[in-house]
Design an enzyme around this catalytic site. Sequence first.
Site, PDB file in Angstrom:
ATOM      1  N   GLY A  23      67.811  25.218  31.977  1.00  0.00           N
ATOM      2  CA  GLY A  23      67.807  24.233  30.317  1.00  0.00           C
ATOM      3  C   GLY A  23      68.759  24.093  29.234  1.00  0.00           C
ATOM      4  O   GLY A  23      69.422  23.660  28.458  1.00  0.00           O
ATOM      5  N   GLY A  53      68.798  29.840  31.335  1.00  0.00           N
ATOM      6  CA  GLY A  53      68.743  28.532  32.613  1.00  0.00           C
ATOM      7  C   GLY A  53      69.333  27.323  32.626  1.00  0.00           C
ATOM      8  O   GLY A  53      69.888  26.933  31.690  1.00  0.00           O
ATOM      9  N   TYR A  97      53.127  26.446  43.416  1.00  0.00           N
ATOM     10  CA  TYR A  97      53.998  25.663  42.866  1.00  0.00           C
ATOM     11  C   TYR A  97      54.674  24.527  42.865  1.00  0.00           C
ATOM     12  O   TYR A  97      54.698  23.020  42.774  1.00  0.00           O
ATOM     13  CB  TYR A  97      55.725  26.850  42.930  1.00  0.00           C
ATOM     14  N   SER A 145      60.825  19.810  41.954  1.00  0.00           N
ATOM     15  CA  SER A 145      62.260  20.623  43.155  1.00  0.00           C
ATOM     16  C   SER A 145      61.783  19.552  44.444  1.00  0.00           C
ATOM     17  O   SER A 145      60.466  19.478  44.975  1.00  0.00           O
ATOM     18  CB  SER A 145      60.809  22.011  43.097  1.00  0.00           C
ATOM     19  N   GLY A 190      61.816  24.262  27.033  1.00  0.00           N
ATOM     20  CA  GLY A 190      62.359  25.710  27.955  1.00  0.00           C
ATOM     21  C   GLY A 190      63.870  26.366  27.474  1.00  0.00           C
ATOM     22  O   GLY A 190      64.457  26.381  28.879  1.00  0.00           O
ATOM     23  N   ALA A 191      64.472  25.670  26.839  1.00  0.00           N
ATOM     24  CA  ALA A 191      66.097  25.510  26.848  1.00  0.00           C
ATOM     25  C   ALA A 191      66.780  26.695  26.520  1.00  0.00           C
ATOM     26  O   ALA A 191      67.987  26.275  26.211  1.00  0.00           O
ATOM     27  CB  ALA A 191      66.431  24.297  26.332  1.00  0.00           C
TER      28      ALA A 191
END
Length: 286
Positions: free
Chosen positions: A27, A25, A164, A138, A21-22
């Site tokens: 990533g 953001g 989440y 997180s 997922g880079a």
Amino acid sequence: MTKWTANDLPDLNGRTVVITGAGRGLGLITARELARAGAHVVLGVRDTDKARRAVVSLPGAFDIRTLDVADLSSVRAFADSWSRDLDILINNAGVMDIPAARTVDGLDQQTATNYTGPFLLTNLLLEHVTDRVVHVTSQLHRQGKIDLKDLDWRTRKYNGMSVYEASKLAVVLFSLELQRRLSATGSEVRSVLASPGIARTSLAAHSRSNVINRFKFLTNAPELGALSVLYAATQDVPGNSYIGPDGLGGLRGYPALRRQGKAGLDTAMAGDLWKATTELVGAVAR
Ligand SMILES: NC(=O)c1ccc[n+]([C@@H]2O[C@H](COP(=O)([O-])OP(=O)(O)OC[C@H]3O[C@@H](n4cnc5c(N)ncnc54)[C@H](OP(=O)(O)O)[C@@H]3O)[C@@H](O)[C@H]2O)c1
């Protein structure tokens, strides 16, 4: 005391990194800095054209490959196509507080993106990993509650933030059990956790609770958020370390060795979660 920044990255020439997922953001910033330090960076992304555009003007060696971490067949195809040494795997892709949805495999979309898919990807790639696996979690894992009988949110009422938080706690427990298993076999591969604090990305843009925008005064610039991931990926830290910002509440600042929440250190739960997740995703060895 001097603060650690991306300028302190070691020479990464000859090292290969996969980051999921880079294409944007945190990533993308992480990928950019690792490549700048000399690493060969493989971006596992859903939209390869978008990722290609994102890195086209950046210095360094990038390889863009298709990977939807929430789609188990995409995860298996990515892992199947991997045959060389992989120094560092960074599980970065994530979504936050999205509406209830099911993946093509019938899994909860948010849990599959943040935890279940990365669990499978890590296990399938593990035989190639030479240095470490970094899991981006997180601070919200501290509020997470895991129900082993309903890991995939079939009977509990869906609440985007609760899902989440649970997914990020699952990531922390995954790291704990992975490190235990690695150490038990005498492997020198490490499992390391990174928490970006709160960084101003589009992660929560759609979210009703939108913690990122609501607490703007507490937030990190994305460049600072990515530092925890870069530190976790490259510094000599003990297995199952939790790297996060050094400021109040671990929400902003420069990377430092912090401590995960108590629930993230529950070894019995971590073992049970591993078993329950394996039942959900099927074979985890190739
Ligand atoms: N920002 C923060 O304050 C914060 C705080 C704590 C933890 N984190 C964690 O940091 C990580 C990065 O988040 P961010 O802030 O950079 O958010 P972001 O800007 O929204 O980026 C999320 C990335 O994940 C990718 N992604 C989402 N679903 C995917 C899937 N199924 N397969 C592959 N890639 C997928 C997105 O790709 P597309 O472009 O294809 O959508 C995007 O590149 C996440 O794990 C997040 O939970 C962030």
